[in-house]
Structures are given as structure tokens and as C-alpha cells.
Design an enzyme around this catalytic site. Structure first.
Site, PDB file in Angstrom:
ATOM      1  N   HIS A 193      55.373   0.642  79.331  1.00 42.02           N
ATOM      2  CA  HIS A 193      53.588   1.211  79.418  1.00 42.02           C
ATOM      3  C   HIS A 193      52.844  -0.022  79.655  1.00 42.02           C
ATOM      4  O   HIS A 193      52.577  -0.460  78.691  1.00 42.02           O
ATOM      5  CB  HIS A 193      53.829   2.151  78.002  1.00 42.02           C
ATOM      6  CG  HIS A 193      54.263   3.809  77.956  1.00 42.02           C
ATOM      7  ND1 HIS A 193      53.795   4.679  78.088  1.00 42.02           N
ATOM      8  CD2 HIS A 193      55.445   3.072  77.824  1.00 42.02           C
ATOM      9  CE1 HIS A 193      55.063   5.937  78.111  1.00 42.02           C
ATOM     10  NE2 HIS A 193      56.019   4.925  76.947  1.00 42.02           N
ATOM     11  N   SER A 225      61.711   9.058  75.338  1.00 39.46           N
ATOM     12  CA  SER A 225      62.028  10.288  76.039  1.00 39.46           C
ATOM     13  C   SER A 225      62.790  10.404  77.561  1.00 39.46           C
ATOM     14  O   SER A 225      63.205  11.445  77.531  1.00 39.46           O
ATOM     15  CB  SER A 225      60.631  11.011  76.386  1.00 39.46           C
ATOM     16  OG  SER A 225      59.549  10.905  76.981  1.00 39.46           O
ATOM     17  N   ASN A 240      59.213   1.759  74.872  1.00 40.15           N
ATOM     18  CA  ASN A 240      60.131   2.471  73.940  1.00 40.15           C
ATOM     19  C   ASN A 240      61.060   2.136  73.619  1.00 40.15           C
ATOM     20  O   ASN A 240      62.068   3.094  74.964  1.00 40.15           O
ATOM     21  CB  ASN A 240      59.024   3.812  73.513  1.00 40.15           C
ATOM     22  CG  ASN A 240      57.793   4.404  73.586  1.00 40.15           C
ATOM     23  OD1 ASN A 240      56.953   3.228  72.485  1.00 40.15           O
ATOM     24  ND2 ASN A 240      57.068   5.531  73.933  1.00 40.15           N
ATOM     25  N   HIS A 266      61.355   1.722  81.255  1.00 43.59           N
ATOM     26  CA  HIS A 266      59.521   1.837  82.056  1.00 43.59           C
ATOM     27  C   HIS A 266      58.849   1.013  80.861  1.00 43.59           C
ATOM     28  O   HIS A 266      59.071   0.933  79.338  1.00 43.59           O
ATOM     29  CB  HIS A 266      59.259   2.980  81.696  1.00 43.59           C
ATOM     30  CG  HIS A 266      59.658   4.293  80.919  1.00 43.59           C
ATOM     31  ND1 HIS A 266      60.667   4.862  80.518  1.00 43.59           N
ATOM     32  CD2 HIS A 266      58.745   4.518  80.061  1.00 43.59           C
ATOM     33  CE1 HIS A 266      60.660   5.627  79.608  1.00 43.59           C
ATOM     34  NE2 HIS A 266      59.680   5.065  78.643  1.00 43.59           N
ATOM     35  N   GLY A 283      60.470   7.002  69.839  1.00 48.57           N
ATOM     36  CA  GLY A 283      59.819   8.374  70.418  1.00 48.57           C
ATOM     37  C   GLY A 283      60.145   8.508  72.210  1.00 48.57           C
ATOM     38  O   GLY A 283      59.942   8.614  72.594  1.00 48.57           O
ATOM     39  N   ASP A 300      51.552   7.555  84.740  1.00 43.87           N
ATOM     40  CA  ASP A 300      51.540   9.062  83.790  1.00 43.87           C
ATOM     41  C   ASP A 300      51.438   9.812  83.734  1.00 43.87           C
ATOM     42  O   ASP A 300      49.436  10.009  83.650  1.00 43.87           O
ATOM     43  CB  ASP A 300      51.356   8.108  82.195  1.00 43.87           C
ATOM     44  CG  ASP A 300      52.281   8.966  81.526  1.00 43.87           C
ATOM     45  OD1 ASP A 300      53.294   8.190  80.473  1.00 43.87           O
ATOM     46  OD2 ASP A 300      51.911   9.938  81.049  1.00 43.87           O
ATOM     47  N   ILE A 301      52.100  10.918  83.977  1.00 41.45           N
ATOM     48  CA  ILE A 301      52.032  12.401  84.481  1.00 41.45           C
ATOM     49  C   ILE A 301      50.497  12.876  82.895  1.00 41.45           C
ATOM     50  O   ILE A 301      49.840  14.179  83.103  1.00 41.45           O
ATOM     51  CB  ILE A 301      52.660  13.333  84.070  1.00 41.45           C
ATOM     52  CG1 ILE A 301      52.097  14.231  85.011  1.00 41.45           C
ATOM     53  CG2 ILE A 301      52.971  13.835  83.490  1.00 41.45           C
ATOM     54  CD1 ILE A 301      53.451  15.552  85.846  1.00 41.45           C
TER      55      ILE A 301
HETATM   56  P1  AMP Z   1      58.411   7.403  76.274  1.00 42.35           P
HETATM   57  O1  AMP Z   1      58.152   8.876  75.599  1.00 42.35           O
HETATM   58  O2  AMP Z   1      58.100   6.055  75.885  1.00 42.35           O
HETATM   59  O3  AMP Z   1      60.056   7.898  76.819  1.00 42.35           O
HETATM   60  O4  AMP Z   1      57.887   7.820  78.384  1.00 42.35           O
HETATM   61  C1  AMP Z   1      57.851   8.366  79.756  1.00 42.35           C
HETATM   62  C2  AMP Z   1      56.202   9.135  79.767  1.00 42.35           C
HETATM   63  O5  AMP Z   1      56.530   9.942  81.091  1.00 42.35           O
HETATM   64  C3  AMP Z   1      55.477   9.239  78.990  1.00 42.35           C
HETATM   65  O6  AMP Z   1      54.410   9.244  78.233  1.00 42.35           O
HETATM   66  C4  AMP Z   1      55.686  10.586  79.935  1.00 42.35           C
HETATM   67  O7  AMP Z   1      53.854  11.013  80.003  1.00 42.35           O
HETATM   68  C5  AMP Z   1      55.767  10.229  81.140  1.00 42.35           C
HETATM   69  N1  AMP Z   1      56.233  10.798  82.420  1.00 42.35           N
HETATM   70  C6  AMP Z   1      57.551  12.741  81.646  1.00 42.35           C
HETATM   71  N2  AMP Z   1      57.335  12.854  83.231  1.00 42.35           N
HETATM   72  C7  AMP Z   1      56.405  11.951  84.152  1.00 42.35           C
HETATM   73  C8  AMP Z   1      56.563  12.432  86.272  1.00 42.35           C
HETATM   74  N3  AMP Z   1      56.925  13.308  86.198  1.00 42.35           N
HETATM   75  N4  AMP Z   1      55.270  11.234  86.276  1.00 42.35           N
HETATM   76  C9  AMP Z   1      54.916  10.743  85.464  1.00 42.35           C
HETATM   77  N5  AMP Z   1      55.055  10.026  84.417  1.00 42.35           N
HETATM   78  C10 AMP Z   1      55.762  11.203  83.269  1.00 42.35           C
END
Ligand code: AMP
Length: 113
Positions: A101, A94, A86, A99, A92, A31-32
């Protein structure tokens, strides 16, 4: 592949990510913006918006087992870890590509916020 989907673009190599492992079905990458010392995302290579749209039981099983594999790769099996999917606005979510976590490396609080 959904062309505007961030995680489809990561799967396709169009956007860089730190890969943990890849199989013929899933990709695990860091995760970024990690919220724990270990924060890996596991995504199917094929686009599905969220858990609610996932009807492929075999792929669901592979996603879950890949989350365990990510925990194994990150040496979390002994100390423990959390797998979170999520799903939808109130959770939440996004990024609209399912995916999981995989979180660990510290004691995680419960319940989540
Ligand atoms: P969610 O909020 O459950 O949809 O998780 C989305 C996740 O994607 C968040 O934890 C972000 O930090 C992660 N994320 C967003 N953009 C990137 C990226 N370019 N590379 C890796 N992780 C990302």
C-alpha cells in the site's frame, strides 16, 4: 497466475482497475476503498501469497522501488508517504497476493491501529 486470486485477475485485465503504471514486473493501481487521499497498491505480476513467501530479493527490491515510483507519480515525495505490506491474519491481510500500500496526501497517524 493463481486463477482464484483477485490481484492476479486484475494483473491479467480480467477485473478492471485504475492503473497508475505497469512495468514488466509490477502493476500499480488505485485501491478500490482508499483510506487516504492517495492510496495506490503495488503488486508483482507473478503471484506470491505474501511477503513471507517472497524469496526473490530482486523482485522484493523492484516492489519497493515501484512503491517509490508510485509516490513520485502521485507527487508525494515532498510531503511524504507510507508504504505498508500487511502480512498475515493479525496484520489484516485480506488479499493473498503480496501488495504494497502506498498511502499519502494527508498526515498519517502513528502507531497504526
Ligand atoms: P490488505 O487488507 O492489506 O490485504 O489490502 C487489500 C486491499 O485491496 C484493500 O485495501 C482493498 O480495499 C483493496 N481491494 C480489494 N479489492 C480491490 C479491487 N477490486 N481493486 C482495487 N483494490 C481492491
Amino acid at each position: 497466475m493463481a486463477e482464484s486470486c483477485l490481484f492476479c485477475r486484475i494483473v491479467g485485465g480480467e477485473i478492471p482497475a485504475e492503473e497508475v503504471f505497469r512495468t514488466e514486473d509490477v502493476l500499480a493501481f488505485r485501491d478500490i476503498s482508499p483510506v487516504a487521499p492517495v492510496h495506490v497498491l503495488v503488486v508483482p505480476l507473478v503471484h506470491h501469497d505474501s511477503l513471507s513467501q517472497l524469496e526473490d530479493a530482486e523482485l522484493a527490491g523492484k516492489l519497493l522501488l515501484a512503491a517509490v515510483e508510485a509516490a513520485r507519480c502521485e507527487n508525494l515525495l515532498e510531503t511524504g508517504y507510507r508504504v505498508v505490506l500487511n502480512t498475515g491474519r493479525d496484520a489484516g491481510q485480506s488479499v493473498g497476493h503480496i501488495h504494497a500500500h502506498v498511502l499519502g496526501g494527508r498526515a498519517l497517524e502513528w502507531p497504526p491501529g
